[in-house]
Motif scaffolding. Structure first.
Motif, mmCIF file in Angstrom:
data_model
loop_
_atom_site.group_PDB
_atom_site.id
_atom_site.type_symbol
_atom_site.label_atom_id
_atom_site.label_comp_id
_atom_site.label_asym_id
_atom_site.label_seq_id
_atom_site.Cartn_x
_atom_site.Cartn_y
_atom_site.Cartn_z
ATOM 1 N N PHE A 43 0.820 -1.204 0.000
ATOM 2 C CA PHE A 43 0.000 0.000 0.000
ATOM 3 C C PHE A 43 0.859 1.262 0.000
ATOM 4 O O PHE A 43 0.362 2.358 -0.170
ATOM 5 C CB PHE A 43 -0.903 0.042 1.239
ATOM 6 C CG PHE A 43 -1.982 -0.998 1.230
ATOM 7 C CD1 PHE A 43 -3.242 -0.700 0.754
ATOM 8 C CD2 PHE A 43 -1.740 -2.268 1.696
ATOM 9 C CE1 PHE A 43 -4.247 -1.651 0.739
ATOM 10 C CE2 PHE A 43 -2.737 -3.224 1.681
ATOM 11 C CZ PHE A 43 -3.990 -2.932 1.202
ATOM 12 N N ALA A 44 2.191 1.075 0.234
ATOM 13 C CA ALA A 44 3.053 2.238 0.417
ATOM 14 C C ALA A 44 3.058 3.122 -0.813
ATOM 15 O O ALA A 44 3.282 4.329 -0.711
ATOM 16 C CB ALA A 44 4.473 1.793 0.758
ATOM 17 N N SER A 45 2.804 2.546 -2.009
ATOM 18 C CA SER A 45 2.851 3.355 -3.219
ATOM 19 C C SER A 45 1.667 4.307 -3.312
ATOM 20 O O SER A 45 1.772 5.351 -3.934
ATOM 21 C CB SER A 45 2.903 2.445 -4.446
ATOM 22 O OG SER A 45 1.898 1.479 -4.368
ATOM 23 N N THR A 46 0.535 3.972 -2.688
ATOM 24 C CA THR A 46 -0.632 4.845 -2.797
ATOM 25 C C THR A 46 -0.898 5.656 -1.542
ATOM 26 O O THR A 46 -1.508 6.709 -1.616
ATOM 27 C CB THR A 46 -1.915 4.048 -3.091
ATOM 28 O OG1 THR A 46 -1.823 2.810 -2.429
ATOM 29 C CG2 THR A 46 -2.117 3.853 -4.561
ATOM 30 N N LEU A 98 0.166 7.851 1.915
ATOM 31 C CA LEU A 98 1.248 8.718 2.383
ATOM 32 C C LEU A 98 1.996 8.021 3.530
ATOM 33 O O LEU A 98 1.404 7.237 4.268
ATOM 34 C CB LEU A 98 0.659 10.044 2.865
ATOM 35 C CG LEU A 98 0.004 10.873 1.758
ATOM 36 C CD1 LEU A 98 -0.864 11.974 2.342
ATOM 37 C CD2 LEU A 98 1.072 11.448 0.851
ATOM 38 N N PRO A 99 3.306 8.337 3.681
ATOM 39 C CA PRO A 99 4.098 7.631 4.697
ATOM 40 C C PRO A 99 3.528 7.772 6.105
ATOM 41 O O PRO A 99 3.560 6.818 6.889
ATOM 42 C CB PRO A 99 5.485 8.279 4.597
ATOM 43 C CG PRO A 99 5.389 9.360 3.594
ATOM 44 C CD PRO A 99 4.129 9.211 2.844
ATOM 45 N N GLY A 100 2.984 8.960 6.430
ATOM 46 C CA GLY A 100 2.423 9.144 7.767
ATOM 47 C C GLY A 100 1.261 8.197 8.035
ATOM 48 O O GLY A 100 1.075 7.708 9.155
ATOM 49 N N SER A 101 0.476 7.935 6.977
ATOM 50 C CA SER A 101 -0.657 7.033 7.142
ATOM 51 C C SER A 101 -0.164 5.620 7.407
ATOM 52 O O SER A 101 -0.749 4.881 8.201
ATOM 53 C CB SER A 101 -1.515 7.048 5.881
ATOM 54 O OG SER A 101 -1.579 8.352 5.369
ATOM 55 N N ILE A 102 0.941 5.246 6.734
ATOM 56 C CA ILE A 102 1.536 3.935 6.972
ATOM 57 C C ILE A 102 1.989 3.844 8.435
ATOM 58 O O ILE A 102 1.759 2.841 9.114
ATOM 59 C CB ILE A 102 2.750 3.713 6.032
ATOM 60 C CG1 ILE A 102 2.348 3.895 4.578
ATOM 61 C CG2 ILE A 102 3.384 2.365 6.282
ATOM 62 C CD1 ILE A 102 1.589 2.763 3.972
ATOM 63 N N VAL A 103 2.624 4.924 8.925
ATOM 64 C CA VAL A 103 3.074 4.934 10.321
ATOM 65 C C VAL A 103 1.875 4.773 11.259
ATOM 66 O O VAL A 103 1.931 4.021 12.229
ATOM 67 C CB VAL A 103 3.849 6.230 10.637
ATOM 68 C CG1 VAL A 103 4.111 6.351 12.128
ATOM 69 C CG2 VAL A 103 5.158 6.267 9.874
#
Lengths: 360, 248
Positions: A302-305, A307-312
């Motif tokens: 999912f990292a490609s779609t 934002l990094p903060g959302s992944i965190v």
């Protein structure tokens, strides 16, 4: 199916139970020795019961079971959650047994600082030495409370351990490296949340009110220090499984049901908005209920779609709060406590996600 | 049977049943239907340990005399929860293993954003000798299709894939030959699929049937489908479900 039947012959002793309707099983009436006649009878009933179920299984394998797709998928998903979590739950119970029955009473307490804040900080680092993910940490946290730690300290441990445990750090690094500060934000964020939440709950004047009445009563009764260490270990195993396992099964069932019911594209389509993607990730983490030691691999594609903060946010929120974990934590903490916990952890992880989104 | 013995033994019974189910799955090679192969050894070791503890508890543990008194309401709730958990545990042992179906593939949005260049990189693929494309899986192709829909790239490259049928809701002449790919366990399974243009496929096959599709990519003649390219099949054969139905 030859081997399994043989294996099954060993199993099931305790299937005193609900899968057979007989009225029996007065273990408690028996004198205080391990093995009684009633138990021997139940052992035989149990072995026959499992043999019967396995026979049914091989019949069903040949005939095929025409369950509707949705129901079949719900069961497959629930079984998958159980099979995935079971080894970690067992590992957690084993570690809890070690802490409660085998370590000297004051070993952990002796080296901890007296200052409450420093003490909680040290406790939040316990997890570094424990390769157990979240569901296994609940029995361990219960063991700590039984050993005299305060309830808020047990929470600090419970919240930090799944994130700072070595397996989680290794898998997160394998998935993301040091890209976008995801790994660092996850570890620091997890530690911060655990310490803040521990501090908040330490303000509660009556710590025991945070616990379910049955667990509080168990703590009040104190350690069952009678009996040899192996005897006590078995007693802890029986007690902890009786608390954790029904919760794990119910949690798995709910997780399966939600997954069958909620279309995933709804969440994924929210991916690129800085605010909505953070919230979508929290909902996804809540619904998926995947183990902290492997969630980095899950979220990597999912990292490609997103934002990094959302992944965190996903990586910080998911290990602590999800449907399965709430079911398991409910064995120990009151509903009120868990609602407060969910809100606080949710707000803090959203904040961390937004900060990373702004900075990255 | 008394309330106390249910309360005391429910966990041990659940662990026992789950352990039997797991060992049966491992012995028949079906554990990979539920978890990624890298966890199989760890899972089996822990489950065997659990099994020994279940056995020891049943034979050796002493009765635990004290128990907190429960209110009738919490008793009823707890009995209900335990009955449900027991039912699930019994089903785990008695029902044969199953893979996720096209119902979940539909629901999880086939080829969602989760498939990216990380699976098969376009530039790497461009360097692969043509014949080797026959070994590409559904996931490889789905990943490539995400990166380019330029027909020139796909021309003369042989497609030979195995997967189950998921109907395309937008056109009855198109179906997806699809597989789930798994990162940890079946819970996170994501469906990947490649569109196949075969008018009247529904008269030969049903959704969830496993098929082997050979052919080449061509411009998708379908007017309803949103897919610009689809496999123009030379052959679509019904096949048995592979022993490892998921891709890892």
């Amino acid at each position: 199916m030859g081997t399994p039947t043989e294996t099954a012959a060993h199993e099931h002793p305790p299937s005193h139970g609900y899968d057979h309707g007989h009225d029996h099983g007065h273990d408690h009436g028996a004198p205080a020795r391990g093995f009684s006649r009633a138990r021997a009878i139940w052992l035989v009933v149990g072995v026959l019961g499992v043999a019967g179920l396995l026979a049914l299984r091989s019949l069903a394998t040949e005939g095929g079971v025409p369950l509707p797709n949705q129901l079949q998928d719900l069961l497959t998903l629930a079984f998958s959650v159980i099979v995935e979590s079971l080894p970690f739950v067992i590992l957690g119970i084993l570690l809890s047994i070690v802490v409660q029955a085998w370590l000297p009473d004051d070993l952990l307490q002796r080296y901890l600082p007296r200052n409450a804040v420093l003490r909680r900080f040290c406790i939040s680092l316990f997890g570094i030495a424990l390769p157990v993910c979240e569901c296994g940490n609940v029995p361990l946290a219960r063991g700590l409370v039984m050993k005299g730690f305060t309830v808020s300290e047990s929470m600090t441990f419970l919240l930090a351990a799944p994130i700072v445990n070595p397996v989680t750090i290794i898998t997160t690094h394998a998935a993301f490296g040091f890209d976008d500060g995801i790994l660092v934000a996850r570890i620091l964020g997890g530690l911060a949340i655990a310490n803040i939440v521990g501090w908040l709950f330490s303000l509660h004047p009556r710590q025991d009110d945070l616990l379910t009445p049955s667990f509080a009563a168990e703590c009040a009764r104190g350690d069952h220090s009678e009996g040899s260490r192996p005897q006590r270990s078995l007693a802890i195993f029986v007690r902890e499984t009786s608390v954790i396992m029904p919760a794990l099964f119910i949690g798995a069932l709910i997780a399966g049901a939600i997954q069958v019911a909620v279309p995933r594209e709804v969440l994924v389509s929210l991916g690129s908005n800085p605010l909505w993607s953070v919230l979508a990730m929290m909902v996804l983490a809540f619904v998926i209920a995947v183990c902290s030691s492997v969630d980095a691999f899950f979220i990597l594609p999912f990292a490609s779609t997103f934002l990094p903060g959302s992944i965190v946010t996903f990586l910080v929120f998911g290990p602590i709060i999800d449907v399965k974990m709430l079911a398991i934590m409910r064995t120990t903490y009151t509903t009120r406590t868990l609602v407060q916990l969910t809100v606080v952890v949710g707000l803090l992880s959203a904040l961390i996600g937004l900060v990373v989104n702004v900075l990255a | 049977m008394s309330w106390l013995s249910i309360q005391r033994w429910r966990g041990v019974v659940l662990v026992g049943l789950a352990a039997v189910a797991t060992v049966v799955l491992a012995a028949t090679g079906q554990l990979v239907l539920y978890i990624h192969p890298r966890y199989v050894v760890f899972t089996v070791i822990m489950v065997v340990l659990a099994f020994l503890l279940v056995l020891a508890s049943a034979l050796l543990s002493k009765p635990d005399d004290e128990d907190a008194p429960a209110s009738p309401f919490s008793k009823a709730l707890s009995v209900g929860a335990v009955a449900l958990a027991a039912l699930l545990a019994v089903a785990m042992v008695a029902l044969p293993a199953a893979t996720l179906s096209s119902a979940t593939a539909d629901q999880r949005d086939i080829n969602s954003t989760a498939i990216g260049a990380s699976d098969t990189d376009l530039e790497d693929a461009a360097a692969v000798p043509t014949a080797e494309f026959a070994a590409f899986t559904v996931l490889d192709w789905a990943s490539l299709l995400r990166q380019t829909t330029d027909l020139a790239f796909y021309r003369d490259k042989p497609v030979d894939v195995v997967g189950f049928i998921t109907p395309d809701a937008s056109d009855p002449d198109v179906f997806y030959v699809s597989r789930f790919f798994v990162t940890c366990c079946a819970v996170d399974a994501q469906p990947a699929g490649v569109p196949v243009y075969l008018p009247g496929w529904a008269s030969q096959f049903e959704a969830d049937d496993w098929v082997r599709v050979t052919g080449q990519f061509a411009a998708n003649p379908s007017s309803g489908s949103a897919e610009p390219l689809a496999i123009d099949p030379d052959d679509v054969l019904a096949v048995e479900q592979p022993s490892e139905p998921y891709l890892f």
